[in-house]
Design an enzyme around this catalytic site. Structure first.
Site, PDB file in Angstrom:
ATOM      1  N   VAL A 176       0.831  -1.135  -0.091  1.00 58.35           N
ATOM      2  CA  VAL A 176      -0.298  -0.061   0.063  1.00 58.35           C
ATOM      3  C   VAL A 176       0.793   0.994   0.183  1.00 58.35           C
ATOM      4  O   VAL A 176       1.962   1.419   0.803  1.00 58.35           O
ATOM      5  CB  VAL A 176      -0.743   0.069   1.325  1.00 58.35           C
ATOM      6  CG1 VAL A 176      -1.625   1.382   1.275  1.00 58.35           C
ATOM      7  CG2 VAL A 176      -1.761  -1.313   1.250  1.00 58.35           C
ATOM      8  N   GLY A 203      -7.473   6.149  -2.025  1.00 59.17           N
ATOM      9  CA  GLY A 203      -8.138   5.030  -1.743  1.00 59.17           C
ATOM     10  C   GLY A 203      -7.473   3.782  -2.354  1.00 59.17           C
ATOM     11  O   GLY A 203      -6.340   3.744  -2.812  1.00 59.17           O
ATOM     12  N   HIS A 221      -4.928  -2.882 -12.862  1.00 56.03           N
ATOM     13  CA  HIS A 221      -5.630  -3.666 -11.945  1.00 56.03           C
ATOM     14  C   HIS A 221      -6.466  -4.864 -12.828  1.00 56.03           C
ATOM     15  O   HIS A 221      -6.782  -4.332 -13.779  1.00 56.03           O
ATOM     16  CB  HIS A 221      -6.863  -2.915 -11.096  1.00 56.03           C
ATOM     17  CG  HIS A 221      -7.700  -4.051 -10.398  1.00 56.03           C
ATOM     18  ND1 HIS A 221      -7.131  -4.274  -9.064  1.00 56.03           N
ATOM     19  CD2 HIS A 221      -8.865  -4.329 -10.490  1.00 56.03           C
ATOM     20  CE1 HIS A 221      -7.979  -5.386  -8.616  1.00 56.03           C
ATOM     21  NE2 HIS A 221      -9.064  -5.381  -9.131  1.00 56.03           N
TER      22      HIS A 221
HETATM   23  C1  GRF Z   1      -0.874  -9.386 -12.254  1.00 54.34           C
HETATM   24  O1  GRF Z   1      -2.225 -10.085 -11.986  1.00 54.34           O
HETATM   25  C2  GRF Z   1      -1.368  -7.801 -12.505  1.00 54.34           C
HETATM   26  O2  GRF Z   1      -2.680  -7.576 -13.147  1.00 54.34           O
HETATM   27  C3  GRF Z   1      -1.419  -7.401 -11.312  1.00 54.34           C
HETATM   28  O3  GRF Z   1       0.061  -8.022 -10.729  1.00 54.34           O
HETATM   29  C4  GRF Z   1       0.159  -9.388 -11.356  1.00 54.34           C
HETATM   30  C5  GRF Z   1       1.479  -9.546 -11.642  1.00 54.34           C
HETATM   31  O4  GRF Z   1       2.042  -8.802 -12.688  1.00 54.34           O
HETATM   32  N1  GRF Z   1      -1.265  -5.826 -11.085  1.00 54.34           N
HETATM   33  P1  GRF Z   1       3.389  -8.636 -13.048  1.00 54.34           P
HETATM   34  O5  GRF Z   1       3.522  -9.998 -13.874  1.00 54.34           O
HETATM   35  O6  GRF Z   1       4.310  -8.709 -11.616  1.00 54.34           O
HETATM   36  O7  GRF Z   1       3.560  -7.448 -13.957  1.00 54.34           O
END
Ligand code: GRF
Length: 207
Positions: free
Chosen positions: A93, A149, A110
């Site tokens: 976060v 948020g 996301h």
């Molecule tokens: C993926 O599911 C992405 O959508 C989320 O984190 C996961 C891993 O992403 N944000 P990455 O392969 O480390 O870019």
């Protein structure tokens, strides 16, 4: 030239999509100046190294207070003097102070069509498990600005992806990455780099 800092925590496939898009010209007028990982062993750091991009690690458990971590993260970001911060699979976060300091200059990818399957606790495979449990026929990915948020900032781009009846969470996650995440994140960065994104009354207008 848009200076980009990318924050990562894991495999870095979204980081790789950005690196590749800068290399092949789908992202113009931009340079990744630093990759910052929340985990020492994130493969994303190897991807950065292979691309000749400076990597750094700011891991929460290395600090004895949230304040000390927040300061270390903020300093590590600000040293790179980014114009845009990209959360690409970043699972820690962000301090609210950072979101305030970089209002409409932090974006996140996301793996769902916000406002579905998002918010506290919705990350990684959990998002796809919930989509399959609900039986939605379409899911997808969203790029949005980060505010104080969780997954609640102005939406920049979305792309829908078909859900198939016999999907497992892993199969669905891969399809969402391939067909949505790895496309709209670079696209959003290029739009921002070329001044084509405006936020008006909390809503994004693409010029
Ligand atoms: C993926 O599911 C992405 O959508 C989320 O984190 C996961 C891993 O992403 N944000 P990455 O392969 O480390 O870019």
């Amino acid at each position: 030239m848009l200076r980009i800092a990318v924050l990562v925590s894991g495999g870095g496939t979204n980081l790789q999509a950005i690196i590749d898009a800068v290399a092949d010209g789908r992202i113009t007028n931009s340079k990744i100046v630093r990759v910052i990982s929340s985990k020492k062993d994130a493969y994303a750091l190897k991807r950065a190294q292979d691309a000749g991009i400076e990597g750094a690690v700011v891991c929460k458990k290395d600090y004895d207070s949230a304040e000390a971590f927040n300061k270390a993260l903020t300093d590590t970001i600000q040293e790179a003097e980014p114009d845009l911060i990209v959360l690409a699979g970043y699972l820690t976060v962000l301090p609210a102070s950072l979101a305030e300091a970089y209002e409409n200059r932090i974006i996140n990818i996301h793996p769902s069509l916000i406002p579905s399957f998002c918010g506290v606790g919705y990350y990684g495979l959990k998002v796809h498990e919930e989509a399959l449990k609900r039986g939605v026929k379409l899911t997808g990915a969203t790029v949005h600005f980060v505010d104080a948020g969780c997954d609640s900032g102005p939406i920049i781009l979305q792309r829908a992806v078909e859900v198939k009846y016999d999907d497992t969470p892993e199969i669905l996650q891969r399809r969402v990455m391939e067909q949505a995440e790895w496309k709209i994140l670079p696209e959003a960065i290029d739009l921002i780099a070329n001044g084509r994104v405006q936020v008006i009354n909390g809503k994004v207008r693409i010029m």
